[in-house]
Scaffold this motif. Structure first.
Motif, short mmCIF file in Angstrom:
data_model
loop_
_atom_site.label_atom_id
_atom_site.label_comp_id
_atom_site.label_asym_id
_atom_site.label_seq_id
_atom_site.Cartn_x
_atom_site.Cartn_y
_atom_site.Cartn_z
N GLN A 38 0.62 -1.07 -0.12
CA GLN A 38 -0.18 -0.03 -0.10
C GLN A 38 0.96 1.19 -0.18
OE1 GLN A 38 -2.60 -0.55 3.52
NE2 GLN A 38 -4.23 -1.15 2.23
N VAL A 39 0.56 2.22 -0.97
CA VAL A 39 1.12 3.35 -0.98
C VAL A 39 0.39 4.41 0.08
CG1 VAL A 39 2.11 5.03 -2.22
CG2 VAL A 39 2.07 2.70 -2.92
N TRP A 45 4.40 14.28 -9.19
CA TRP A 45 4.39 13.96 -10.40
C TRP A 45 3.37 12.76 -10.75
CZ3 TRP A 45 5.67 10.16 -13.96
CH2 TRP A 45 5.74 10.63 -15.46
N CYS A 46 3.32 11.53 -9.91
CA CYS A 46 2.48 10.32 -10.39
C CYS A 46 1.03 10.98 -9.93
CB CYS A 46 2.82 9.42 -9.33
SG CYS A 46 4.47 8.70 -9.77
N ARG A 47 0.76 11.70 -8.72
CA ARG A 47 -0.51 12.11 -8.49
C ARG A 47 -1.34 13.08 -9.66
NH1 ARG A 47 -2.84 12.25 -3.78
NH2 ARG A 47 -3.75 14.25 -3.94
N LYS A 52 0.56 4.80 -11.08
CA LYS A 52 0.89 4.31 -9.84
C LYS A 52 2.33 4.63 -9.61
CE LYS A 52 1.73 -0.72 -8.44
NZ LYS A 52 1.56 -2.06 -8.72
N CYS A 53 2.29 4.66 -8.26
CA CYS A 53 3.59 5.13 -7.46
C CYS A 53 3.86 4.50 -6.19
CB CYS A 53 3.40 6.66 -7.12
SG CYS A 53 4.73 7.39 -6.11
N CYS A 59 10.53 7.71 -6.26
CA CYS A 59 9.87 6.53 -6.67
C CYS A 59 10.53 5.90 -8.09
CB CYS A 59 8.42 6.83 -6.86
SG CYS A 59 8.02 8.14 -8.13
N ARG A 60 9.94 4.82 -8.33
CA ARG A 60 10.45 4.27 -9.49
C ARG A 60 10.15 5.04 -10.80
NH1 ARG A 60 8.05 -1.50 -10.67
NH2 ARG A 60 6.08 -0.43 -10.84
#
Length: 775
Positions: A38-39, A45-47, A52-53, A59-60
């Motif tokens: 769970q994140v 940037w991902c939001r 997916k982050c 993050c990846r």
């Protein structure tokens, strides 16, 4: 037939095809799918792109694009585990706040705040303004504390400038300085006449008062002696002379403050001497012990035996041994970074020397230093069980003697203490036979007590008194806050409420006296009771050892002193005719009764024995008692106890005359008490003539009784009807600048307790020597 139909059943399932469960070999394990991570919150940037982050930082996704991974969001929980943890934290906080609220509500119904209570309003603004002006700050600064700093209400003391500079020193309302200032304010008002000049010539012994800055005469003496480290001269007594003075130590200071091991000290002293050298090696402990022994034993040396070249000022016993004190302090300074038990022992004896030499502020600082050093060594903690018995008991005695001394000094000066009792785990020392004879101690036992019993009982008395003193003055502060004044004597009802508060707690002192072993009590003649105020003389037992007789006397004197100090604030010089304060007046009577008992004991001891000879500390106890009696006689000219109090003042003067043979300050104290007694008689005479004068007599025929306050209520003079004058105008700094008012009286009074610091009064040609006081 069933076997033939089975394949048909398997090939045509009734459910959806995706629910088909294939047959699994028994030897093959079923793979377990890992739990999805769970994140808590995606990066910015991902939001923004709704992709997916993971929880990595970066993050990846951000690593793959080679950009910074930023996170500007808040730290609110985003997962169920985080939310549960936050809920538990909030529940615990609610419980803590609820407990604090319940405790605060329960304390509101109590008359005294507990030490943990911090949300109490500050002192009245007028009081804070006065404190600020005394310290050189504006009233705005003093009355506008930081919102985050909330102090308890308190009864403010006075600020007195020392003799060495214009810097003031603070003395609280429990100090005798404060009480002397009240006497001075009252006399200036009651006499209502310019004060005639009166010369206060300090005795010649005060010329060599400095312990750190010697004068020219001492500089010449330093140059003629060996200097240790360029700081202190080397005393030149022989071993025989030193051992003579050290022999006085064991039945004097040692039996009252057993903070060293007798056998170990004797062994240490012997190791300092070498056959080929005329002088011993340096030792700070031996030096400070010799200093207090010289201070104590110097009074036994006849002045006729003094060499002709000797400085006459050195005849005063209070400053004897100053060379040993200075050298001991020079040697001790190198040990503070890595202190030992010896460091604490030296500081305790240094405090004794300074107190007897009338350096009260230095003594107070030294006590604080000793307590902090003892904490560094862990003396406030229970000693290890594997430590030898004698060492464990010595550590306990050192700590508890320090704690008791700190309580007495802070109460004497009216200042805050610096021992947090909640952090102390060490138990009280023992006084049994095994402990008293450990390591071959020679004093031994007598009856049902040992030579350590006094030390244990003295500690109990000091802590019982402290447990009364602290809440009592907290109650005084609360009463001042409610009345909105800076003087407790402007509100008779507030004073009476404080008297009721003390009345509930004073029985603890009597309970302490009742539990004492019989052998530690001084028997009485004529069927009197020990520790009573029946004024019966002591029945001194000639067969009891010297250390026990001295301990008996000291313990009873300390008891009467503590009782006197606790009750003294209730001696009021002005009262309101419409207010009756019976409990406060009973406390005032109790104060003078115990001061009288103290004086009668001292008079008998110094005239019939030599147990108190040379003890300047007991002179200061007697000064405290005498000034309390004077205040009572002035405040209550018509009282059942006034006659006995007046007779006790004559005894006090006789005691001072005995001490005056060796302490020049005691001779001054005798003159001061004589002068105050004559003024008390003068005011009483005016009152008597005003009562006995025929109707219509003129003020001249009544010996001008109008110069006294106009009426009497319960023996105390009455203030004017509007109640705005309580005789304490000296709290106003502008009044202290009046040359005919408070400042000169305090200079006069302080010449007793801080006589060694008034170098600028020593010159007979100095016009400041002659200052005014009412005749």
């Amino acid at each position: 037939m069933a076997d033939a139909m089975l394949p048909t059943f398997v090939q045509k399932p009734t459910g959806p095809a995706k629910l088909e469960v294939p047959a699994v070999s028994p030897d093959r394990e079923i793979p377990i799918r890992p739990t999805r991570k769970q994140v808590s919150r995606a990066c910015d940037w991902c939001r923004a792109r709704r992709i997916k982050c993971d929880n990595g930082r970066p993050c990846r996704a951000c690593r793959q694009r080679g950009a910074d991974c930023t996170h500007k969001g808040t730290n609110e929980p985003r997962t169920l585990p985080m939310a549960l943890k936050e809920i538990e934290k909030l529940r615990a906080r609610v419980q803590e706040l609820q407990a604090e609220l319940d405790a605060y509500k329960s304390r509101e119904h109590q008359s005294v705040p507990t030490p943990s209570e911090t949300s109490i309003a500050t002192s009245p603004s007028s009081t804070r303004d006065q404190r600020g002006s005394q310290n050189g700050h504006s009233s705005t600064q003093a009355s506008s504390p930081s919102p985050s700093v909330v102090s308890k209400p308190q009864w403010d003391g006075i600020f007195i400038a020392t003799s060495r500079s214009d810097q003031t020193s603070y003395y609280g309302p429990s100090s005798h300085f404060y009480f002397v200032s009240r006497i001075g304010a009252y006399l200036n008002k009651a006499l209502q006449q310019p004060c005639a000049p009166r010369s206060m010539q300090p005795k010649e012994a005060r010329r060599n008062a400095a312990l750190t800055n010697p004068n020219e005469a001492e500089e010449r003496e330093i140059q003629s002696n060996q200097v240790v480290g360029g700081l202190s001269p080397s005393p030149t007594m022989t071993r025989t002379q030193e051992e003579y003075f050290l022999s006085l130590f064991w039945e004097s200071y040692h039996c009252l403050m057993p903070v060293i091991d007798e056998v170990e000290f004797r062994r240490h002293y012997a190791s300092l001497w070498e056959p080929s050298k005329p002088h011993r090696k340096n030792s700070p402990l031996v030096d400070i012990v010799l200093a207090i022994c010289l201070q104590y034993g110097y009074s036994f040396i006849s002045r006729d035996a003094a060499p002709d070249h000797r400085d006459p000022s050195s005849d005063d016993a209070t400053m004897a041994g100053r060379w040993y004190y200075r050298r001991g302090q020079s040697l001790l300074a190198a040990d503070f970074e890595s202190p030992t038990i010896t460091t604490v022992q030296c500081l305790i004896f240094s405090m004794c020397y300074l107190c007897c030499a009338s350096f009260q502020n230095m003594a107070h600082i030294t006590v604080a230093q000793a307590v902090r050093t003892a904490q560094i060594l862990g003396l406030h903690l229970e000693p290890p069980a594997d430590m030898p018995l004698a060492d464990r008991e010595l550590r306990k005695r050192i700590w508890w003697i320090l704690s008791a001394t700190e309580s007495k000094v802070t109460a004497k000066l009216g200042r805050f203490g610096f021992v947090d009792r909640s952090q102390v785990t060490v138990t009280q020392p023992s006084d049994d036979i095994e402990t008293a004879s450990a390591n071959g101690a020679t004093l031994g036992s007598y009856g049902n007590v040992t030579w350590l019993t006094y030390n244990l009982q003295m500690q109990k008395l000091s802590h019982v008194s402290f447990d009364i003193h602290q809440p009592l003055y907290a109650k005084f502060g609360e009463a001042l806050e409610r009345s909105g004044t800076n003087s407790l004597y402007k509100d008779s009802q507030a004073l009476e409420s404080c008297a009721e508060f003390l009345a509930v707690r004073l029985p603890a002192l009597k309970a302490w006296a009742d539990q004492l072993p019989s052998s530690i009590k001084s028997p009485r003649r004529q069927g009197g009771e020990p520790f009573a105020i029946d004024r019966t003389p002591l029945d001194i037992d000639p067969l009891a050892p010297t250390w026990l007789q001295r301990q008996r006397i000291c313990l009873e004197l300390l008891y009467h002193s503590q009782f006197t100090n606790l009750c003294r604030p209730f001696i009021t010089f002005y009262s309101n005719a419409s207010t009756y304060t019976p409990i406060a007046e009973r406390h005032a009577a109790a104060c003078v009764h115990h001061a009288i008992a103290h004086t009668l004991i001292m008079h008998q001891v110094v005239t019939e024995t030599d147990f108190m000879c040379g003890w300047s500390e007991f002179f200061f106890w007697q000064w405290n008692a005498a000034i309390s009696i004077v205040g009572f006689v002035l405040a209550y000219p018509i009282h059942s106890s006034t006659s006995n109090a007046r007779k006790a003042l004559d005894k006090a003067v006789a005691v001072f005359d005995v001490f005056g043979a060796n302490f020049s300050v005691a001779a001054d104290a005798a003159d001061i008490i004589r002068d105050l007694t004559s003024k008390a008689d003068q005011l009483a005479g005016r009152l008597r003539s005003g009562i006995m004068a025929p109707p219509g007599a003129t003020p001249e025929q009544q010996q001008q009784p109008a110069e006294c306050p106009a009426a009497v209520n319960g023996g105390a003079y009455v203030t004017n009807t509007n109640g705005d004058d309580d005789g304490l105008a000296w709290l106003d700094p502008s009044e202290q600048n009046d040359p005919n008012y408070f400042s000169e009286f305090m200079d006069w009074a302080m010449s007793v307790d801080q006589f060694n610091n008034f170098e600028h009064f020593f010159n007979s040609n100095n016009p400041t020597n002659a200052f005014q006081f009412g005749q």
